[in-house]
Motif scaffolding. Structure first.
Motif, mmCIF file in Angstrom:
data_model
loop_
_atom_site.group_PDB
_atom_site.id
_atom_site.type_symbol
_atom_site.label_atom_id
_atom_site.label_comp_id
_atom_site.label_asym_id
_atom_site.label_seq_id
_atom_site.Cartn_x
_atom_site.Cartn_y
_atom_site.Cartn_z
ATOM 1 N N LEU A 79 0.836 -1.202 0.000
ATOM 2 C CA LEU A 79 0.000 0.000 0.000
ATOM 3 C C LEU A 79 0.873 1.255 0.000
ATOM 4 O O LEU A 79 0.580 2.217 -0.713
ATOM 5 C CB LEU A 79 -0.928 0.012 1.221
ATOM 6 C CG LEU A 79 -2.027 -1.049 1.269
ATOM 7 C CD1 LEU A 79 -2.887 -0.869 2.518
ATOM 8 C CD2 LEU A 79 -2.904 -0.998 0.022
ATOM 9 N N VAL A 80 1.938 1.240 0.800
ATOM 10 C CA VAL A 80 2.833 2.400 0.851
ATOM 11 C C VAL A 80 3.468 2.643 -0.507
ATOM 12 O O VAL A 80 3.593 3.784 -0.955
ATOM 13 C CB VAL A 80 3.920 2.203 1.932
ATOM 14 C CG1 VAL A 80 4.988 3.295 1.833
ATOM 15 C CG2 VAL A 80 3.297 2.231 3.323
ATOM 16 N N THR A 81 3.869 1.564 -1.185
ATOM 17 C CA THR A 81 4.515 1.725 -2.489
ATOM 18 C C THR A 81 3.541 2.227 -3.561
ATOM 19 O O THR A 81 3.972 2.684 -4.625
ATOM 20 C CB THR A 81 5.146 0.400 -2.961
ATOM 21 O OG1 THR A 81 4.124 -0.604 -3.073
ATOM 22 C CG2 THR A 81 6.210 -0.075 -1.990
ATOM 23 N N GLN A 82 2.246 2.136 -3.279
ATOM 24 C CA GLN A 82 1.252 2.653 -4.222
ATOM 25 C C GLN A 82 0.992 4.147 -4.029
ATOM 26 O O GLN A 82 0.312 4.771 -4.835
ATOM 27 C CB GLN A 82 -0.065 1.869 -4.074
ATOM 28 C CG GLN A 82 0.030 0.441 -4.584
ATOM 29 C CD GLN A 82 -1.277 -0.322 -4.430
ATOM 30 O OE1 GLN A 82 -2.230 0.168 -3.821
ATOM 31 N NE2 GLN A 82 -1.328 -1.527 -4.975
ATOM 32 N N LEU A 106 -5.628 8.188 2.957
ATOM 33 C CA LEU A 106 -6.672 7.469 3.692
ATOM 34 C C LEU A 106 -7.457 6.540 2.773
ATOM 35 O O LEU A 106 -7.796 5.408 3.149
ATOM 36 C CB LEU A 106 -7.621 8.463 4.366
ATOM 37 C CG LEU A 106 -7.033 9.277 5.519
ATOM 38 C CD1 LEU A 106 -8.022 10.335 5.985
ATOM 39 C CD2 LEU A 106 -6.653 8.361 6.682
ATOM 40 N N LYS A 107 -7.718 7.007 1.583
ATOM 41 C CA LYS A 107 -8.468 6.201 0.621
ATOM 42 C C LYS A 107 -7.684 4.952 0.234
ATOM 43 O O LYS A 107 -8.244 3.853 0.139
ATOM 44 C CB LYS A 107 -8.786 7.040 -0.621
ATOM 45 C CG LYS A 107 -9.683 6.332 -1.623
ATOM 46 C CD LYS A 107 -10.026 7.263 -2.781
ATOM 47 C CE LYS A 107 -10.939 6.554 -3.794
ATOM 48 N NZ LYS A 107 -11.277 7.451 -4.927
ATOM 49 N N LYS A 108 -6.382 5.088 0.018
ATOM 50 C CA LYS A 108 -5.558 3.945 -0.389
ATOM 51 C C LYS A 108 -5.392 2.929 0.742
ATOM 52 O O LYS A 108 -5.307 1.724 0.496
ATOM 53 C CB LYS A 108 -4.193 4.442 -0.870
ATOM 54 C CG LYS A 108 -4.284 5.182 -2.211
ATOM 55 C CD LYS A 108 -2.962 5.785 -2.638
ATOM 56 C CE LYS A 108 -3.118 6.542 -3.964
ATOM 57 N NZ LYS A 108 -1.874 7.213 -4.402
ATOM 58 N N PHE A 109 -5.352 3.411 1.994
ATOM 59 C CA PHE A 109 -5.244 2.504 3.137
ATOM 60 C C PHE A 109 -6.614 2.009 3.609
ATOM 61 O O PHE A 109 -6.687 1.106 4.437
ATOM 62 C CB PHE A 109 -4.525 3.190 4.298
ATOM 63 C CG PHE A 109 -3.027 3.091 4.227
ATOM 64 C CD1 PHE A 109 -2.365 2.028 4.823
ATOM 65 C CD2 PHE A 109 -2.283 4.043 3.563
ATOM 66 C CE1 PHE A 109 -0.987 1.920 4.765
ATOM 67 C CE2 PHE A 109 -0.904 3.955 3.493
ATOM 68 C CZ PHE A 109 -0.249 2.895 4.094
#
Length: 233
Positions: A154-157, A197-200
């Motif tokens: 997720l962080v890499t995205q 927030l949306k990605k996590f």
């Protein structure tokens, strides 16, 4: 004759174990001590074959610490952990150190003696209860690794800007400070935070920050970056 060292900080229990073991003609108690430091010293002096080691003595992990020191110098010594309760974490940690077995303090004389003789002969079995503890621990570690890898993905995205903003929030900077440092308006910062927030799929940055801190994801990213820099020199 099997030479046994006993390490137990409760004098009454120490005497009880010594009395029980000495009833067997094949066992000789060469030392009885009350702390981890003495256990290490007496191991050097008395060269026991088997050690009955209490976990909690002068500290909560004194027995484990002593076992680690002893096994690093005398890997042939068989150590049996004495414990009042079946604590998964301590039992698993003990086996990772290389102990041979563990036995509950309220075990009967026959079990105690059998445990010592089995350890000496290299027959200490992974009993079902121990196997279950080890299975649960590996399951926990696997789940933790899955969580780390998933959230690292997720962080890499995130975009580089989002990664930098999350890192600053993780370090404790206020949003107004981040705006000043990055020369952006608050509305721009809020937009980036909304995307994070949306990605996590979380509701607050506090949750995201706690997650990446607990998993030490940024420590990993910084280490990788430092390795890459060294490789380019």
């Amino acid at each position: 004759m099997i030479k046994v060292l006993i390490a137990e900080d409760m004098p009454a229990l120490l005497k009880k174990y010594q009395r029980l073991l000495e009833k067997d003609s094949e066992l000789e108690v060469v030392a009885a001590v009350q702390n981890g430091y003495e256990a290490v010293m007496k191991t050097v002096l008395c060269q026991p074959d088997v050690i009955l080691m209490d976990i909690e003595m002068e500290t909560r992990t004194a027995g484990l610490d002593a076992a680690s020191q002893i096994l690093s110098q005398y890997p042939e010594v068989k150590i049996i952990i004495l414990t009042s309760y079946e604590d998964d974490e301590n039992v698993f940690q003990a086996f990772k150190l290389g102990v041979s077995d563990y036995v509950l303090k309220n075990s009967k004389q026959e079990e105690l003696i059998t445990c010592v003789k089995d350890a000496y002969a290299g027959r200490s079995p992974i009993r079902p209860v121990i196997a279950e503890k080890i299975r649960r621990e590996f399951q926990r570690v696997k789940q933790s690794e899955d969580s780390f890898l998933y959230n690292l993905m997720l962080v890499t995205q995130l975009t580089q800007t989002e990664i930098d903003i999350l890192d600053l929030l993780r370090q404790g900077y206020e949003r107004s400070e981040i705006c000043s440092m990055r020369c952006v308006e608050m509305t721009t910062l809020k937009r980036h935070i909304h995307n994070i927030l949306k990605k996590f799929d979380l509701d607050s940055m506090a949750e995201v920050v706690k997650l990446v801190n607990d998993l030490k994801i940024y420590d990993y990213l910084h280490n990788v970056k430092n390795m890459d820099l060294k490789d380019t020199r």
